[in-house]
Scaffold this motif. Sequence first.
Motif, short mmCIF file in Angstrom:
data_model
loop_
_atom_site.label_atom_id
_atom_site.label_comp_id
_atom_site.label_asym_id
_atom_site.label_seq_id
_atom_site.Cartn_x
_atom_site.Cartn_y
_atom_site.Cartn_z
N SER A 66 -8.61 11.73 -0.43
CA SER A 66 -9.64 11.05 -1.22
C SER A 66 -9.15 10.75 -2.63
O SER A 66 -9.50 9.71 -3.21
CB SER A 66 -10.91 11.91 -1.28
N LYS A 83 0.83 -1.21 0.00
CA LYS A 83 0.00 0.00 0.00
C LYS A 83 0.86 1.25 0.00
O LYS A 83 0.54 2.24 -0.68
CB LYS A 83 -0.94 -0.03 1.21
N ALA A 121 -6.89 7.72 -2.37
CA ALA A 121 -7.71 6.53 -2.19
C ALA A 121 -8.32 6.08 -3.52
O ALA A 121 -8.35 4.88 -3.84
CB ALA A 121 -8.80 6.79 -1.17
N ARG A 122 -8.77 7.03 -4.32
CA ARG A 122 -9.39 6.68 -5.60
C ARG A 122 -8.35 6.14 -6.58
O ARG A 122 -8.59 5.13 -7.25
CB ARG A 122 -10.05 7.92 -6.21
N VAL A 164 0.90 4.11 -2.95
CA VAL A 164 0.71 5.54 -2.70
C VAL A 164 1.83 6.36 -3.34
O VAL A 164 1.58 7.35 -4.02
CB VAL A 164 0.62 5.83 -1.18
N THR A 176 -5.49 4.66 -5.94
CA THR A 176 -4.88 3.40 -5.52
C THR A 176 -5.89 2.29 -5.27
O THR A 176 -5.50 1.12 -5.16
CB THR A 176 -4.08 3.60 -4.23
N SER A 214 -7.03 3.35 4.95
CA SER A 214 -5.73 2.78 4.57
C SER A 214 -4.86 3.83 3.89
O SER A 214 -3.65 3.92 4.14
CB SER A 214 -5.93 1.58 3.64
N ALA A 215 -5.48 4.62 3.01
CA ALA A 215 -4.72 5.67 2.32
C ALA A 215 -4.17 6.67 3.32
O ALA A 215 -3.03 7.13 3.20
CB ALA A 215 -5.61 6.36 1.29
N ARG A 216 -4.98 7.00 4.31
CA ARG A 216 -4.55 7.98 5.32
C ARG A 216 -3.34 7.45 6.10
O ARG A 216 -2.37 8.19 6.32
CB ARG A 216 -5.70 8.28 6.28
N MET A 220 -7.61 2.06 -2.56
CA MET A 220 -7.63 1.78 -1.12
C MET A 220 -8.84 2.42 -0.46
O MET A 220 -9.49 3.31 -1.03
CB MET A 220 -6.38 2.39 -0.45
N SER A 221 -9.11 1.98 0.75
CA SER A 221 -10.09 2.68 1.57
C SER A 221 -9.47 3.97 2.05
O SER A 221 -8.24 4.08 2.16
CB SER A 221 -10.50 1.82 2.76
N PRO A 222 -10.26 4.99 2.35
CA PRO A 222 -9.69 6.24 2.88
C PRO A 222 -8.84 6.03 4.13
O PRO A 222 -7.82 6.70 4.30
CB PRO A 222 -10.93 7.09 3.17
#
Length: 266
Positions: free
Chosen positions: A43, A25, A46-47, A29, A49, A55-57, A51-53
């Motif tokens: 956001s 992940k 997240a879009r 990113v 990749t 996980s991205a955070r 990923m869920s927000p």
Amino acid sequence: MRKNESTALIEVNAPDRHFVTSLQKGMDVLTCFGRQHSRLTLSEVARLTGMSPASARRSLLTLHQLGYLDSDGKRFWMLPRALLVAHAYLSSRPMPSLAQPLLDALSERTRESASLGQLLDNDAIIVARSTARRSLSTGLGIGSRLPAYCSALGRALLAGLPPAEALARVRGMKRVALTPQTVHSVPRVMELLERCRAEGFATNDGELEIGVRSMAVPVRDQQGQVVAAMSIAVRVERMNMSELREAFLPMLHRARDTLAARLFPV
């Protein structure tokens, strides 16, 4: 096969036990940033990749703390530390360093831009490049990715795969018409790959960018496997495809053959 070789092969083919999802992940990113995505919100990351927000955070904040990204509290962008990853590849692999002087000489002789690319997923990624005085508007550089189905580099690389594998790859790609000249249907792309196998070079005529033509030849190892492709690009007003082939294909072949000899000495 000796026992230790068998064990190593099993370990390589068993990623479920060794695979670190959080590392994947983080790399996803880092590699979602680019020329068109230089500053991204959570956001948007997240879009891009998938990923869920949440996980991205976590990935963004970790990379920020490690010094790979900076942020103003809303958007994130890359910092120079990320270059360490690219430098590790460029300095540890022989192909880019051996290709660079050949590309520089080719570019100087032709006064055009020359590149070396390798296949990465559905793209050709540029691993070495020399830009001539006649600059092209695409702004390509080391690390740039070109869609394999419609770039000369990509077609030369795809043509080096077994036909069944090449067909499966082309079918699985997202293929769109980037310009009115882009060839993107599966049958037509496969025709061009077959022509590349027969003629030994691939072309692109305004399919990536209106007004730019390119030609690429495969680089093969001692077993005849395609490991890279070398290309040259020109503006359409300078020469047509026939003139491009006549003027530059012999020079492209010589540069390619020299690189192959240096990479794989007998």
